[in-house]
Each structure stands twice: as structure tokens, then as C-alpha cells.
Design a protein around this motif. Structure first.
Motif, PDB file in Angstrom:
ATOM      1  N   ILE A  93      18.958  17.845   6.257  1.00 30.71           N
ATOM      2  CA  ILE A  93      17.793  17.010   6.570  1.00 30.71           C
ATOM      3  C   ILE A  93      17.859  16.516   8.002  1.00 30.71           C
ATOM      4  N   GLU A  94      19.028  16.029   8.423  1.00 33.40           N
ATOM      5  CA  GLU A  94      19.152  15.530   9.787  1.00 33.40           C
ATOM      6  C   GLU A  94      19.034  16.657  10.801  1.00 33.40           C
ATOM      7  N   GLY A  95      19.446  17.874  10.398  1.00 34.53           N
ATOM      8  CA  GLY A  95      19.279  19.026  11.283  1.00 34.53           C
ATOM      9  C   GLY A  95      17.824  19.350  11.526  1.00 34.53           C
ATOM     10  N   ARG A  96      16.941  18.977  10.574  1.00 40.01           N
ATOM     11  CA  ARG A  96      15.501  19.198  10.744  1.00 40.01           C
ATOM     12  C   ARG A  96      14.804  17.978  11.329  1.00 40.01           C
ATOM     13  N   GLY A  97      15.586  16.950  11.645  1.00 42.35           N
ATOM     14  CA  GLY A  97      15.003  15.758  12.239  1.00 42.35           C
ATOM     15  C   GLY A  97      14.407  14.798  11.244  1.00 42.35           C
ATOM     16  N   GLY A  98      14.706  14.947   9.937  1.00 41.62           N
ATOM     17  CA  GLY A  98      14.168  14.058   8.921  1.00 41.62           C
ATOM     18  C   GLY A  98      15.017  12.812   8.752  1.00 41.62           C
ATOM     19  N   ASN A  99      14.486  11.878   7.991  1.00 41.69           N
ATOM     20  CA  ASN A  99      15.215  10.656   7.679  1.00 41.69           C
ATOM     21  C   ASN A  99      16.080  10.927   6.458  1.00 41.69           C
ATOM     22  N   GLY A 100      17.278  11.416   6.718  1.00 44.75           N
ATOM     23  CA  GLY A 100      18.138  11.881   5.648  1.00 44.75           C
ATOM     24  C   GLY A 100      18.496  10.809   4.648  1.00 44.75           C
ATOM     25  N   LEU A 101      18.851   9.623   5.119  1.00 43.98           N
ATOM     26  CA  LEU A 101      19.300   8.575   4.208  1.00 43.98           C
ATOM     27  C   LEU A 101      18.171   8.087   3.309  1.00 43.98           C
ATOM     28  N   ALA A 102      16.977   7.953   3.844  1.00 48.21           N
ATOM     29  CA  ALA A 102      15.851   7.485   3.033  1.00 48.21           C
ATOM     30  C   ALA A 102      15.540   8.483   1.919  1.00 48.21           C
ATOM     31  N   ILE A 103      15.514   9.762   2.267  1.00 50.11           N
ATOM     32  CA  ILE A 103      15.246  10.786   1.255  1.00 50.11           C
ATOM     33  C   ILE A 103      16.374  10.821   0.233  1.00 50.11           C
ATOM     34  N   TYR A 104      17.609  10.715   0.705  1.00 47.14           N
ATOM     35  CA  TYR A 104      18.755  10.722  -0.201  1.00 47.14           C
ATOM     36  C   TYR A 104      18.660   9.568  -1.199  1.00 47.14           C
ATOM     37  N   ARG A 105      18.335   8.374  -0.712  1.00 49.26           N
ATOM     38  CA  ARG A 105      18.257   7.222  -1.617  1.00 49.26           C
ATOM     39  C   ARG A 105      17.166   7.415  -2.664  1.00 49.26           C
ATOM     40  N   ARG A 106      16.040   7.994  -2.262  1.00 53.47           N
ATOM     41  CA  ARG A 106      14.986   8.257  -3.253  1.00 53.47           C
ATOM     42  C   ARG A 106      15.470   9.265  -4.298  1.00 53.47           C
ATOM     43  N   ARG A 107      16.176  10.275  -3.847  1.00 53.05           N
ATOM     44  CA  ARG A 107      16.713  11.272  -4.784  1.00 53.05           C
ATOM     45  C   ARG A 107      17.663  10.620  -5.783  1.00 53.05           C
ATOM     46  N   VAL A 108      18.526   9.749  -5.295  1.00 53.04           N
ATOM     47  CA  VAL A 108      19.507   9.117  -6.180  1.00 53.04           C
ATOM     48  C   VAL A 108      18.821   8.169  -7.155  1.00 53.04           C
ATOM     49  N   LEU A 109      17.808   7.442  -6.711  1.00 51.59           N
ATOM     50  CA  LEU A 109      17.087   6.550  -7.617  1.00 51.59           C
ATOM     51  C   LEU A 109      16.364   7.331  -8.707  1.00 51.59           C
ATOM     52  N   VAL A 110      15.782   8.480  -8.354  1.00 48.52           N
ATOM     53  CA  VAL A 110      15.157   9.327  -9.371  1.00 48.52           C
ATOM     54  C   VAL A 110      16.222   9.820 -10.354  1.00 48.52           C
ATOM     55  N   LEU A 111      17.377  10.237  -9.827  1.00 51.49           N
ATOM     56  CA  LEU A 111      18.464  10.679 -10.692  1.00 51.49           C
ATOM     57  C   LEU A 111      18.922   9.550 -11.612  1.00 51.49           C
ATOM     58  N   LEU A 112      18.948   8.328 -11.098  1.00 48.95           N
ATOM     59  CA  LEU A 112      19.312   7.176 -11.920  1.00 48.95           C
ATOM     60  C   LEU A 112      18.329   7.025 -13.080  1.00 48.95           C
ATOM     61  N   MET A 153      13.891  21.008 -14.198  1.00 50.46           N
ATOM     62  CA  MET A 153      14.273  19.626 -13.944  1.00 50.46           C
ATOM     63  C   MET A 153      14.557  19.396 -12.462  1.00 50.46           C
ATOM     64  N   GLU A 154      15.066  20.410 -11.785  1.00 50.22           N
ATOM     65  CA  GLU A 154      15.267  20.303 -10.338  1.00 50.22           C
ATOM     66  C   GLU A 154      13.926  20.163  -9.622  1.00 50.22           C
ATOM     67  N   ARG A 155      12.892  20.874 -10.110  1.00 54.61           N
ATOM     68  CA  ARG A 155      11.553  20.755  -9.538  1.00 54.61           C
ATOM     69  C   ARG A 155      10.983  19.359  -9.789  1.00 54.61           C
ATOM     70  N   LEU A 156      11.154  18.850 -11.007  1.00 56.70           N
ATOM     71  CA  LEU A 156      10.686  17.498 -11.310  1.00 56.70           C
ATOM     72  C   LEU A 156      11.398  16.470 -10.441  1.00 56.70           C
ATOM     73  N   TRP A 157      12.707  16.631 -10.306  1.00 55.20           N
ATOM     74  CA  TRP A 157      13.500  15.729  -9.468  1.00 55.20           C
ATOM     75  C   TRP A 157      12.984  15.738  -8.032  1.00 55.20           C
ATOM     76  N   ARG A 158      12.714  16.915  -7.526  1.00 51.25           N
ATOM     77  CA  ARG A 158      12.230  17.043  -6.142  1.00 51.25           C
ATOM     78  C   ARG A 158      10.829  16.437  -6.005  1.00 51.25           C
ATOM     79  N   ASN A 159       9.947  16.722  -6.949  1.00 53.01           N
ATOM     80  CA  ASN A 159       8.587  16.192  -6.862  1.00 53.01           C
ATOM     81  C   ASN A 159       8.563  14.675  -6.929  1.00 53.01           C
ATOM     82  N   LEU A 160       9.371  14.100  -7.822  1.00 59.12           N
ATOM     83  CA  LEU A 160       9.422  12.652  -7.925  1.00 59.12           C
ATOM     84  C   LEU A 160      10.042  12.021  -6.679  1.00 59.12           C
ATOM     85  N   THR A 161      10.973  12.731  -6.044  1.00 60.32           N
ATOM     86  CA  THR A 161      11.585  12.222  -4.817  1.00 60.32           C
ATOM     87  C   THR A 161      10.562  12.109  -3.704  1.00 60.32           C
TER      88      THR A 161
END
Length: 404
Positions: free
Chosen positions: A97-116, A390-398
């Protein structure tokens, strides 16, 4: 990404990014198989039986070999690998994500909250043996360690994995304090309030009853017991420590050091066996050992690291066989959750009702059959879709939308 203290170490030519990710997916699939071999003992009822019930079903020889096989080769090793790979996935995700210039930590936190959220649904409504909830909760604090050097991560991990559990056990024994017992008693009270009395040897009967009210009492009280087990086995600091090691492993994959650094892998395999095999043998051949005992606390993580190193060492030579694990590893979330549903349908009384009726060899054969079906299904699905359902759902919700 910063590669810590390993930047100036000699290494072989880096594998391509696709080769590195394929090896990591295969290792994740291998860990998923081991988790199934561990979890199916509970769906089948074997892990809920008393010693007398084990003897009645499988005889003395069957009960003994199952105990030794499980404690020697399975117990704790594969959830350790899975935890390691979660940390590695965090490091790799941020690198991309950081290699593409994205906000890696923000996206990561959303992913983890969805996983939670997924983990809480799995734990509270389906099966209390869920590991996703703990991974997500600990995953929320992993960003605190992202800028640490490899050496600092490794030292902290060793403290969390080995020193904290031993010191904690000694302190609690000295104080006469057992917080896990309070949770077990609370779980009993909740189940009783819901109309089901749980005892040491009636778990199989409850699951075999086919009564939805008893199953609901079991499921609702289950997470309380599960957190008691996590406290008693000191799983929380251990899993955090393992994830910190995973951060290092993820850096090495992102930087190209793994899976090609065979010297590192050989040293890890040798060290893991030297440190882990003696206590693991004690764990397997001493009676009534569990994950809170010294033998497990000392032996499990080194043995898991040896498993991972051996798998990657074999990768250049046995890739055609090991590639069978790639597709289920790419769909690890889908397959992990579907294993629970399949296990419940096969074994619980609300399904086919095999709980408490299958001997250990048959239980393991069923597990291998389930995983074989998951290999076929995963390969079929990924030939038609970019990721698992489920990976698609996880990604969409993120992302809050269907990503391009």
C-alpha cells in the motif's frame, strides 16, 4: 519497507514477487490443514471426552497414540504458524500500500476492524474456538511496532513468548490467583441459566442431543470458557510475540530474502528442533500435559518455526506437491470459516450426529477428506474469481465499496 538489522547480511538472489507470495500462500494453506486437524477433535467430541470415555471408544492403545500424536505433532504448532503469517501479512500489506502511495495504516485498521466483526460473529454465534477475534484485537496494536528494528522486535517477542508466561504462572501460583477459574465458573453459570448443566463429561451428550436450546446454551457460554482457556494457557502474550516475529518474516519476504535464503532456513530448522524437540517429546510422553505446562510453553513455538523453515526449504524441490496448498491458502478466511460449518454439520446432533462416535483414526481421515475437498473447491473458485467469497466480502467491507 525498512528491513531492520538484516540489510547488510549476505543473501542469495531474490525470488520474484509472485514466487514469494506463492510460497507464503502455500505455507498458510499448510497451517490451515494443521488447524483443521486440531479443531476437528472438538467438533467430533474427542476433545470434550473424559479419560474413561476415550478408553471406552478407542481402547487404551488408541487413546494413547492419539494423545502422543496430537501433542507431538499438532497441538499449538499450527496456530503458531498462522499467527506468524498474520504478522507477516501485515508487513507485506503495508509494503504494497505504501509503495502505491496509499494510507497503509488507515486501510490496515479498517481491515482489522472488519476481521474483528467477522471473528465476533464466528465466536459468539457459531463456535467459541474462533481465533480471528484474538488476531484482530492484537492486530490493532501491531502498528505500534511497525518502526522497530528486527533485533528489537525479536527480543520483545522472546520476552512475550517465554518470559511472560513463566513469570505469570509463578506469580499467580504465589498469589493463589486463578482468573481463568472465575471465567470457567461464569461460563457454567451462564449455561445453567439457559437451562443446560455442563459437567466435565457431558459435553458430547449436549452436542449430540440435537436440541437447539442446549446448543444455544453451549454456544452462548462458550466464548467465556474460551477466554478462560486463553488466560490459563497464556495465549495472549504468546500470540502477540509470535506476530512480532511475523513482522520480521514479512519484511524478509517483502525484501526478497525469503524464501530463498537457505542458510537462514537451515539455521531456523536446526535451532527449532534443538530447542523445541526435547520439551515437545516431554509434552507428548508425559501424561495430562496441556498448553499451560512448561513442556508446551518451551517447545511449541520453536517447533512451529522448524515446521515453517522445513516447508520453505522443501519448496524448490517439492513445489509441485506443495502447490496443492496455494489455493486453500489464498482463501484461508473462507476455508477456515467453512471448516467450522462442515464440522458442525457432520458431528453435532443438529446435523448428522457423529459426535462421540468416531475413533481418532477416523476423525483424522475425515479432516483430510474435508481439506481435500477444500483444495478442489479453492482451485475451482480461483480459476473463476480473483479471491475467495469471504475474502471478497472482507475487502468490500474494508473499502466500503466494490474496489476496482
Amino acid at each position: 519497507m525498512h528491513n531492520g538489522d538484516s540489510d547488510d547480511l549476505a543473501r542469495p538472489a531474490a525470488a520474484t514477487a509472485a514466487e514469494r507470495i506463492e510460497a507464503l500462500d502455500a505455507l498458510r494453506g499448510f497451517a490451515l490443514l494443521g488447524i483443521l486437524l486440531a479443531n476437528i477433535l472438538y467438533w467430533s467430541g474427542w476433545g470434550l471426552m473424559s479419560e474413561a470415555q476415550h478408553l471406552a471408544l478407542a481402547g487404551a492403545d488408541g487413546a494413547t497414540w492419539q494423545y502422543r500424536f496430537h501433542h507431538l505433532l499438532i497441538d499449538g504448532k499450527f496456530y503458531t504458524l498462522f499467527s506468524l503469517l498474520f504478522g507477516a501479512g501485515f508487513a507485506l500489506q503495508l509494503a504494497r500500500i505504501e509503495g502505491r502511495g496509499g494510507n497503509g495504516l488507515a486501510i490496515y485498521r479498517r481491515r482489522v476492524l472488519v476481521l474483528l466483526g467477522i471473528g465476533l460473529i464466528h465466536s459468539c454465534l457459531i463456535w467459541d474456538g474462533d481465533i480471528l477475534t484474538l488476531y484482530a484485537l492484537l492486530g490493532l496494536i501491531l502498528p505500534l511496532f511497525i518502526r522497530w528494528s528486527d533485533a528489537r522486535l525479536a527480543i520483545t517477542a522472546l520476552i512475550l513468548i517465554f518470559a511472560v508466561p513463566f513469570a505469570g504462572v509463578a506469580l499467580f501460583d504465589a498469589l493463589g490467583w486463578a482468573p481463568h477459574t472465575a471465567l470457567y465458573n461464569l461460563g457454567d453459570s451462564v449455561a445453567l441459566a439457559l437451562g443446560t448443566r455442563l459437567t466435565e463429561d457431558n459435553g458430547v451428550a449436549v452436542l449430540a442431543s440435537g436440541r437447539w436450546d442446549q446448543l444455544a446454551a453451549w454456544i452462548i457460554s462458550g466464548p467465556i470458557y474460551a477466554w478462560g482457556i486463553k488466560l490459563e494457557s497464556w495465549r495472549i502474550p504468546k500470540v502477540l510475540g509470535i506476530m512480532l516475529l511475523g513482522l520480521i518474516v514479512g519484511r524478509w519476504f517483502a525484501g526478497g530474502r525469503l524464501p530463498g535464503d537457505r542458510t537462514l532456513l537451515r539455521r531456523t530448522l536446526l535451532a527449532g528442533l534443538l530447542l523445541g524437540l526435547p520439551p515437545t517429546l516431554a509434552y507428548a510422553f508425559m501424561p495430562k500435559q496441556d498448553q499451560a505446562d512448561w513442556s508446551s510453553l518451551l517447545g511449541t513455538v520453536p517447533m512451529a518455526l522448524a515446521y515453517g523453515a522445513a516447508f520453505l526449504l522443501a519448496w524448490p524441490h517439492a513445489r509441485r506437491v506443495q502447490q496443492l496448498f496455494v489455493a486453500p491458502g489464498r482463501m484461508a478466511l473462507t476455508n477456515y470459516l467453512s471448516q467450522t460449518l462442515i464440522g458442525i454439520v457432520l458431528f453435532y446432533g443438529v446435523g448428522f450426529g457423529l459426535v462421540g462416535q468416531v475413533k481418532p483414526l477416523g476423525i483424522y481421515a475425515i479432516a483430510l477428506g474435508i481439506f481435500a475437498v477444500q483444495i478442489v473447491f479453492s482451485r475451482w473458485w480461483l480459476a473463476r474469481h480473483a479471491m475467495g467469497p469471504m475474502e471478497r466480502l472482507w475487502r468490500n467491507l474494508t473499502y466500503g465499496r466494490r474496489p476496482q
